[in-house]
Design a protein around this motif. Structure first.
Motif, PDB file in Angstrom:
ATOM      1  N   GLU A  50       0.870  -1.146  -0.004  1.00 28.33           N
ATOM      2  CA  GLU A  50      -0.088   0.234  -0.182  1.00 28.33           C
ATOM      3  C   GLU A  50       0.885   1.465  -0.058  1.00 28.33           C
ATOM      4  N   MET A  51       1.887   1.104   0.986  1.00 31.85           N
ATOM      5  CA  MET A  51       2.860   2.323   0.950  1.00 31.85           C
ATOM      6  C   MET A  51       3.577   2.615  -0.583  1.00 31.85           C
ATOM      7  N   TYR A  52       3.908   1.498  -1.028  1.00 33.19           N
ATOM      8  CA  TYR A  52       4.669   1.703  -2.446  1.00 33.19           C
ATOM      9  C   TYR A  52       3.818   2.121  -3.506  1.00 33.19           C
ATOM     10  N   VAL A  53       2.489   1.917  -3.390  1.00 28.98           N
ATOM     11  CA  VAL A  53       1.526   2.281  -4.583  1.00 28.98           C
ATOM     12  C   VAL A  53       1.251   3.769  -4.360  1.00 28.98           C
ATOM     13  N   GLN A  54       0.982   3.914  -2.923  1.00 29.15           N
ATOM     14  CA  GLN A  54       0.504   5.316  -2.620  1.00 29.15           C
ATOM     15  C   GLN A  54       1.915   6.484  -2.790  1.00 29.15           C
ATOM     16  N   THR A  55       2.983   5.944  -2.617  1.00 29.12           N
ATOM     17  CA  THR A  55       4.258   6.724  -2.577  1.00 29.12           C
ATOM     18  C   THR A  55       4.630   7.078  -4.402  1.00 29.12           C
ATOM     19  N   PHE A  56       4.572   5.851  -5.129  1.00 31.80           N
ATOM     20  CA  PHE A  56       5.098   6.110  -6.400  1.00 31.80           C
ATOM     21  C   PHE A  56       4.254   6.261  -7.362  1.00 31.80           C
ATOM     22  N   ASP A  57       3.035   5.491  -7.151  1.00 36.55           N
ATOM     23  CA  ASP A  57       2.019   5.610  -8.228  1.00 36.55           C
ATOM     24  C   ASP A  57       0.980   6.623  -8.149  1.00 36.55           C
ATOM     25  N   PHE A  58       0.845   7.197  -6.806  1.00 37.83           N
ATOM     26  CA  PHE A  58      -0.477   8.237  -6.725  1.00 37.83           C
ATOM     27  C   PHE A  58       0.230   9.611  -6.418  1.00 37.83           C
ATOM     28  N   GLN A  59       1.565   9.768  -6.329  1.00 38.07           N
ATOM     29  CA  GLN A  59       2.226  11.209  -5.906  1.00 38.07           C
ATOM     30  C   GLN A  59       2.939  11.422  -7.003  1.00 38.07           C
ATOM     31  N   LYS A  60       2.528  12.685  -7.757  1.00 40.87           N
ATOM     32  CA  LYS A  60       3.434  13.052  -8.784  1.00 40.87           C
ATOM     33  C   LYS A  60       4.688  13.497  -8.558  1.00 40.87           C
ATOM     34  N   LYS A  61       4.844  13.936  -7.318  1.00 42.05           N
ATOM     35  CA  LYS A  61       6.182  14.347  -6.677  1.00 42.05           C
ATOM     36  C   LYS A  61       7.115  13.358  -6.539  1.00 42.05           C
ATOM     37  N   SER A  62       6.544  12.232  -5.947  1.00 40.37           N
ATOM     38  CA  SER A  62       7.697  11.233  -5.887  1.00 40.37           C
ATOM     39  C   SER A  62       7.323   9.994  -6.995  1.00 40.37           C
ATOM     40  N   THR A  63       7.514  10.329  -8.173  1.00 43.22           N
ATOM     41  CA  THR A  63       7.404   9.273  -9.193  1.00 43.22           C
ATOM     42  C   THR A  63       8.752   8.670  -9.324  1.00 43.22           C
ATOM     43  N   LEU A  64       8.900   7.503  -9.940  1.00 43.01           N
ATOM     44  CA  LEU A  64      10.095   6.764 -10.205  1.00 43.01           C
ATOM     45  C   LEU A  64      10.752   7.067 -11.890  1.00 43.01           C
ATOM     46  N   TYR A  65       9.991   7.630 -12.322  1.00 44.06           N
ATOM     47  CA  TYR A  65      10.323   8.047 -13.720  1.00 44.06           C
ATOM     48  C   TYR A  65      11.061   9.454 -13.684  1.00 44.06           C
ATOM     49  N   MET A  66      12.620   9.262 -13.694  1.00 36.51           N
ATOM     50  CA  MET A  66      13.515  10.272 -13.429  1.00 36.51           C
ATOM     51  C   MET A  66      13.531  11.598 -14.417  1.00 36.51           C
ATOM     52  N   THR A  67      12.960  11.784 -15.550  1.00 37.15           N
ATOM     53  CA  THR A  67      12.880  12.908 -16.260  1.00 37.15           C
ATOM     54  C   THR A  67      11.589  13.531 -16.225  1.00 37.15           C
TER      55      THR A  67
END
Length: 191
Positions: free
Chosen positions: A65-82
């Motif tokens: 749940e933390m992973y999804v909330q952090t990386f999938d739903f937060q624009k500021k914490s995206t895993l897409y580096m550019t």
């Protein structure tokens, strides 16, 4: 300039980053995983251990749940580096193509639906590829690390604001980059 030898010495820890920046799995948190990728003499061990200890306070379901909330739903914490810097600008498309070209140069082929600036993929590239003796390595890896450094700067700041356990993992990743950058001597020092 990158110290390619130092980067190669530290490449094993990128396997740990890959495992913990992709969607969580129960085996990712088995005690042998920490031992497999990093030992206590590594300069980033403290950050990784703090991440590890914090994550072990949660159930697997809570971590997912933390992973999804952090990386999938937060624009500021995206895993897409550019994304943070370029969002949907056309320059982002060119940068993605440049990164993909580096991957292809070293024999890494991506799935068609994958974007080349995905942090776990970038870490996997550094973990898997042997660049020793390749005259293109300085420029190629320089591009990869520059994109990762820039993207993780924004990611780290976002994670710090959220008091998120992934902060320590990204801090460890950034410290690994820092340890592999060769400081150029000033011309004036030798004059």
């Amino acid at each position: 300039m990158i110290n390619l030898e130092k980067l190669f010495e530290r490449k094993r820890v990128f396997g740990f980053f890959v495992q913990h920046l992709t969607y969580p799995d129960k085996l990712d948190y088995h005690p042998s995983v920490l031992e497999e990728y990093i030992d206590s003499s590594n300069p980033v061990y403290e950050h990784i251990k703090r991440f590890w200890d914090r994550m072990h306070q949660y159930s697997l379901e809570e971590i997912e749940e933390m992973y999804v909330q952090t990386f999938d739903f937060q624009k500021k914490s995206t895993l897409y580096m550019t994304y943070s810097k370029l969002e949907e600008a056309k320059e982002r498309g060119q940068m993605l193509a440049n990164i993909k070209s580096v991957y292809q140069t070293y024999g890494l082929h991506m799935a068609n639906d994958e974007l080349s600036d995905y942090l776990p993929l970038m870490c996997e590239f550094l973990y898997a590829v042997d660049w020793r003796g390749d005259p293109r390595a300085q420029e190629s890896l320089g591009l990869i690390l520059a994109v990762m450094e820039d993207g993780t700067y924004h990611l780290l700041n976002a994670l710090q604001q959220f008091d998120n356990p992934y902060y320590d993992l990204i801090k460890a990743l950034r410290e690994t980059f820092k340890a592999c950058v060769r400081q150029e001597a000033s011309i004036h020092e030798h004059g």
